[in-house]
Design a protein around this motif. Structure first.
Motif, PDB file in Angstrom:
ATOM      1  N   VAL A  14       1.663   6.726  -2.159  1.00 39.94           N
ATOM      2  CA  VAL A  14       2.825   5.820  -2.274  1.00 39.94           C
ATOM      3  C   VAL A  14       3.489   5.612  -0.906  1.00 39.94           C
ATOM      4  N   ALA A  15       3.477   6.656  -0.068  1.00 36.72           N
ATOM      5  CA  ALA A  15       4.031   6.492   1.284  1.00 36.72           C
ATOM      6  C   ALA A  15       3.213   5.460   2.055  1.00 36.72           C
ATOM      7  N   GLY A  21       2.774   0.189   4.188  1.00 38.35           N
ATOM      8  CA  GLY A  21       2.281  -1.141   3.781  1.00 38.35           C
ATOM      9  C   GLY A  21       3.249  -2.243   4.207  1.00 38.35           C
ATOM     10  N   THR A  22       4.537  -1.976   4.061  1.00 40.92           N
ATOM     11  CA  THR A  22       5.550  -2.969   4.463  1.00 40.92           C
ATOM     12  C   THR A  22       5.508  -3.182   5.974  1.00 40.92           C
ATOM     13  N   LEU A  23       5.396  -2.067   6.695  1.00 35.88           N
ATOM     14  CA  LEU A  23       5.314  -2.165   8.162  1.00 35.88           C
ATOM     15  C   LEU A  23       4.117  -3.034   8.573  1.00 35.88           C
ATOM     16  N   ARG A  24       2.995  -2.852   7.888  1.00 37.00           N
ATOM     17  CA  ARG A  24       1.785  -3.610   8.255  1.00 37.00           C
ATOM     18  C   ARG A  24       2.021  -5.115   8.109  1.00 37.00           C
ATOM     19  N   ILE A  25       2.718  -5.501   7.052  1.00 38.10           N
ATOM     20  CA  ILE A  25       2.981  -6.933   6.852  1.00 38.10           C
ATOM     21  C   ILE A  25       3.894  -7.469   7.963  1.00 38.10           C
ATOM     22  N   VAL A  71      11.636   7.356  -1.725  1.00 39.81           N
ATOM     23  CA  VAL A  71      11.668   7.702  -0.290  1.00 39.81           C
ATOM     24  C   VAL A  71      10.794   6.723   0.504  1.00 39.81           C
ATOM     25  N   ALA A  72       9.630   6.371  -0.057  1.00 33.67           N
ATOM     26  CA  ALA A  72       8.767   5.386   0.618  1.00 33.67           C
ATOM     27  C   ALA A  72       9.469   4.027   0.688  1.00 33.67           C
ATOM     28  N   LYS A  73      10.167   3.679  -0.394  1.00 40.76           N
ATOM     29  CA  LYS A  73      10.878   2.391  -0.429  1.00 40.76           C
ATOM     30  C   LYS A  73      12.063   2.388   0.542  1.00 40.76           C
TER      31      LYS A  73
END
Ligand SMILES: Nc1nc2c(ncn2[C@@H]2O[C@H](COP(=O)(O)OP(=O)(O)O[C@H]3O[C@H](CO)[C@@H](O)[C@H](O)[C@@H]3O)[C@@H](O)[C@H]2O)c(=O)[nH]1
Length: 293
Positions: A14-15, A21-25, A71-73
């Motif tokens: 999930v991390a 994943g958000t950073l990659r976008i 925490v990931a969010k």
């Protein structure tokens, strides 16, 4: 990855998916030189509030995440803010409270309840097992929330927004509403893991209206149709969520069009229709699959 309970079993995944994943976008937009012509919506969540520091929760309420998912969010939230400030990117967080519909995944509590109530009404299941009946959520209709996602991206400035109804309801009361659609009144007895939901009364006129056969259904007064299974408890729980959507209403003119009652009715009508297919197959001699969380 959006299931809070599952995130305790797959914290690293999930991390990677929800955080990095958000950073990659965001990085893809920046590195490809698309910053000026791209608008990014980050699907943030009321789970950030976790052990709530304020009631109701607004865009200014401090976060206290209570699961690997949250925490990931939290990383996804702040990296979005950072890219907006650092690179002047049109990147926004929509802090959405729980939003539901007839196509909600079957392991989330609302859909688990409406599917089970429909199966119990058709005599295809005896009982629904749930975890924490006291948890309270601010449930809205996904259609209203997706419209707001679009509005966020049309705004003049990139900002962060709370999307909620401003009302909170317990899991126990959601169960009562789902059975209420069937003309069934439930009462809850006992405490903790011994609590059960028992059928108090059945409105047979309503069953007829819904083309349900009282003889083949499991809707009989005295039947225990809800019980607690501690396997569905979470290691750390979010007990209460209730959002304040004032900013979205005042600045963007957003107004939800569905009430919780309408949402429950829509989900129940849809699941009854879906489960009637199972009834038809069973009557034809086929084996019905059991779906468990
Ligand atoms: N799933 C599930 N939840 C149960 C059960 N019994 C009680 N609950 C309680 O019901 C509440 C809601 O659980 P979910 O429907 O799984 O949703 P959630 O954890 O609130 O998270 C959802 O909403 C967030 C906010 O929009 C989303 O961020 C997240 O991805 C997910 O969609 C929680 O307090 C959970 O402990 C059960 O059998 N199954």
């Amino acid at each position: 990855m959006s299931h809070v309970a599952v995130s305790f079993e797959t914290p690293e995944y999930v991390a990677n998916a929800d955080g990095t994943g958000t950073l990659r976008i965001l990085e893809a937009v920046r590195l490809l030189g698309l910053t000026d012509k791209t608008r990014v919506y980050q699907a943030s969540t009321s789970e950030l509030y976790g052990k709530v520091q304020e009631i109701p929760q607004t865009e200014k309420t401090p976060f206290y995440p209570r699961s690997p998912y949250a925490v990931a969010k939290m990383y996804a939230y702040w990296i979005t803010v950072n890219y907006r400030e650092a690179y002047n990117m049109f990147a926004c967080n929509g802090i959405l409270f729980n939003h539901e519909s007839p196509v909600r995944g079957e392991t989330f509590v609302t859909r688990k309840i409406t599917r089970a109530a429909a199966k119990i009404a058709l005599g295809l299941q005896d009982k629904l097992y749930l975890g924490n009946l006291d948890a309270k959520r601010d449930w809205g209709h996904a259609k209203d929330y997706v419209r707001m996602m679009w509005m966020i991206l049309q705004a003049d400035e990139p900002e962060d927004w709370v999307i909620a109804t401003g009302k909170t309801t317990s899991v126990r009361d959601f169960v009562k509403m789902a059975f209420g659609y069937l003309g069934v009144e439930l009462r809850f007895e006992g405490e903790g893991i011994d609590e059960v939901g028992i059928i108090d009364s059945v409105d047979t006129k309503r069953l007829n209206e819904l083309n349900l056969n009282p003889k083949s259904s499991n809707l009989n007064p005295g039947n225990i149709v809800v019980a607690v299974d501690p396997r569905y408890f979470r290691p750390t729980e979010v007990d209460l969520l209730i959002g304040d959507p004032t900013k979205a209403k005042e600045k963007l003119g957003w107004e939800p069009q569905y009430t919780l009652n309408e949402l429950v009715d829509e989900m129940m009508a849809s699941d009854l229709k879906l489960m009637k297919k199972d009834e038809y197959l069973k009557d034809g001699g086929y084996t019905i699959m059991n779906y468990f969380e």
